[in-house]
Write a protein that holds these residues in place. Sequence first.
Motif, short mmCIF file in Angstrom:
data_model
loop_
_atom_site.label_atom_id
_atom_site.label_comp_id
_atom_site.label_asym_id
_atom_site.label_seq_id
_atom_site.Cartn_x
_atom_site.Cartn_y
_atom_site.Cartn_z
N UNK A 62 0.57 -1.12 -0.30
CA UNK A 62 -0.14 0.68 -0.05
C UNK A 62 0.56 1.21 -0.06
N UNK A 63 1.59 1.54 0.91
CA UNK A 63 2.74 2.26 1.02
C UNK A 63 3.72 2.39 -0.53
N UNK A 64 4.42 1.88 -0.87
CA UNK A 64 4.90 1.67 -2.24
C UNK A 64 4.04 1.73 -3.20
N UNK A 65 2.39 1.69 -3.33
CA UNK A 65 1.38 2.07 -3.92
C UNK A 65 1.17 3.17 -4.62
N UNK A 66 1.24 4.02 -3.38
CA UNK A 66 1.35 5.90 -3.43
C UNK A 66 3.03 6.93 -3.91
N UNK A 67 3.68 5.61 -3.90
CA UNK A 67 4.65 5.94 -4.49
C UNK A 67 4.88 6.50 -5.79
N UNK A 68 4.59 4.44 -6.01
CA UNK A 68 4.58 4.47 -7.81
C UNK A 68 3.76 5.58 -8.03
N UNK A 69 2.47 5.47 -7.12
CA UNK A 69 1.65 6.34 -8.16
C UNK A 69 1.66 8.24 -8.49
N UNK A 70 3.26 8.89 -7.14
CA UNK A 70 3.31 9.86 -7.91
C UNK A 70 4.35 9.89 -8.75
N UNK A 71 5.12 8.30 -9.15
CA UNK A 71 6.66 8.26 -10.11
C UNK A 71 5.94 7.67 -11.03
N UNK A 72 4.92 7.93 -11.13
CA UNK A 72 3.87 7.68 -12.70
C UNK A 72 3.54 8.78 -13.52
N UNK A 73 3.27 10.15 -12.31
CA UNK A 73 2.83 11.59 -12.56
C UNK A 73 4.22 12.34 -13.13
#
Length: 739
Positions: A62-73
């Motif tokens: 769950x935490x890494x998903x948030x990081x990944x979401x920002x990196x995708x942007x």
Amino acid sequence: MRKDSARDAVVQEARELLVAMEAALLQIEMEGPGKDTINSIFRAAHTIKGSAGLFAFDSIVQFTHLVEHVLDKVRNDELPLNDFLMSLLLECGDYIGELVDAIERREESQEPDLARRQALEAKLDALSRSAEKPADQAPEAGETPAPAAQPAPIAKSADADPAAVAGDAFSSNPYWHLSLQFSDNVMRDGLDPISFLHYLRTLGRIVAIMPVLGRMPDAADMDPEGCYIGFEICLASDSSKKTLEGVFEFVHEDSRIDILPPRSPLPDYAALLARLDAEEAGRLGRMWHQHGALNEADWRGMAAEVTHDAAMASMDVPPSVPVAGDFPFGEVRPRGLDDRRAQEQKFIKIEVSKLDQLIDLVGELVIAGAGARLIARRRKDSQFEEATQAIDALMEQIRDAALTLRMVQINEVFQRFPRVVRDFARDMNKEIELVMTGSETELDKSMIERIADPLMHIVRNAIDHGIEPADERVAAGKEPKATLRLNATHESGSVVVEVMDDGRGMDRDRILATAISRGLTTADADLSDADIYRFVFEPGFSTARQVTELSGRGVGMDVVKRNVDALHGEIAIDTERGRGTVVRVRLPLTLAIISGFQVVVGNAVFVIPLDMVVECIDMPAQRHEHNIISVRDEPLPFVHLRELFELPARERGRKSLVIVQYGHQRAGLLVDGLLGECQAVIKPLGRLFGKVKGLSGSTILGDGRVALILDIPHLVQYTQQQEQSNPMAQAERGVASEQ
């Protein structure tokens, strides 16, 4: 046992990816953002999330998903990679590291630092929201995306083939379809097929799922560790195909994984049906129809592509719909064995304990070989001697190969420092550029692990005490940005690691005054600069006027000296006031097996590391009262080993001088005889001899006797100190130099 191994593999891989992620972020900070570098950071975060998801480590997912979401942007140019975001991503990497540590401790259900996590998540969420556009917001994971507008119908010519028209039409299916057929060995490899389904739920909503049991054997033939089940899945998700493929990157080599995006051509769906038996193909078709994956037009168009009559019947397709003959795209085969061999791994991971066991066995083999060689010489059997010589040559190759397995690049230590220097420099408001060279230099794994902390202390001291603030540097005529260098190189059978800065240098007078005030020396003592700088390694020694978070308490440099001494190494300081400081650490290549040179003194046998032996000469008969001899018109200090270790004299025969070199310094060792080369398995000294100066270890000879290994760095330093403390010796050196 397999589950524990898989957990360890996840931890190890995550740590390697975090290191790569941090290195890429720091590279961006120094060189500017690049698309490849940003993509590598995204892949690292995504892979960590995928690996954790396979084992239901939900906290890290769950935490890494948030990081990944920002990196995708960031990848899509929706967020600028500014200084704030760089620092946030580095902090997130640190916290992911804490979550990985919790997994290793079997404490994944406990949050390491909930307040810190919530603060980081709030910052990530704020960044994500700032990048979103009201007119173009992606649906949240788990929601079904709205069906896209249907494309304009394809014009049909009068002579168009109905089957071709049906095959070219696009389905209105709004869902992803995943066809999963795992290999038989997936559970033997420590992976649970159900965990993949759990992870898919984090990427969207599973609309429907159908198990495929066509490969299920009879109960009598079933292997309890085998996997015979497959899955056909309808998934509502806004993820990309690359993201979904990444879920299965650990099994794609041996399993068959087909992923169809929404609105794929109808022949692609028909190809899935063609691989199934008639009953399962009918079930899959009904599942698509029941859950809205196919509308009525798709339903009839699908019949034009299906090649199973029985499947058509089970799908209840009206008989008036024409059926195509052969499937137009040919057979789709899973990746075969030959393809897998082409991508066979070039590296494997081995537990360090297994390498240690191998080195121990090679050491015992060396000792046994020395015993066999000694017996062959005593028997004077030429064939036996030839056989032992051949075995010796092979053993030497085995020894070198075994030691090479333990050698790792010092970059494993160096890669920690870009982040350390960055953070310390920012905390102290200093501008510092880190330059690392020689990171490919190899050192024994055990040495790598034990040198990391001493180097960290040295680097912290250089940043705190050595390097000035930017305004002070400008006032001194320097560039505002300081340079801190880390360098490693091989030299004279050892590895030299240097930490160099272009800061203010050390204050010789201040160090001397502090040493006098603490009673370490007297005001009238005749000390060289090297002797004075050595005081900084005394316990509790500090010249700092104020204590900082980094240093100034007098704790650290004495620990550095103690750790380096424990590795049989040497540490030295070379500094110039106002120009900078170099701290030089010299270490042996390995602490396991060495090539040695045997000498005899009295009745004792000593071993000298062969890499440090320059040459052997006969000692001239005349006396040299101050232990200085001229060798090819160059003065050379030497030491009587017999006198140093208080051994009984052996008057017969001429004595030999073994010239050794450590770093740039040379010295002579006066011995009674030379016995030749040997392979020495280094054994630690016991408590009785552990603190004896001049000895670094012991080894077992072929006849079972114990030989002591000489500590050449200490002996070379001893000869230099003896010369500096004796004015007559210095005068004799001058005479020898003139001669």
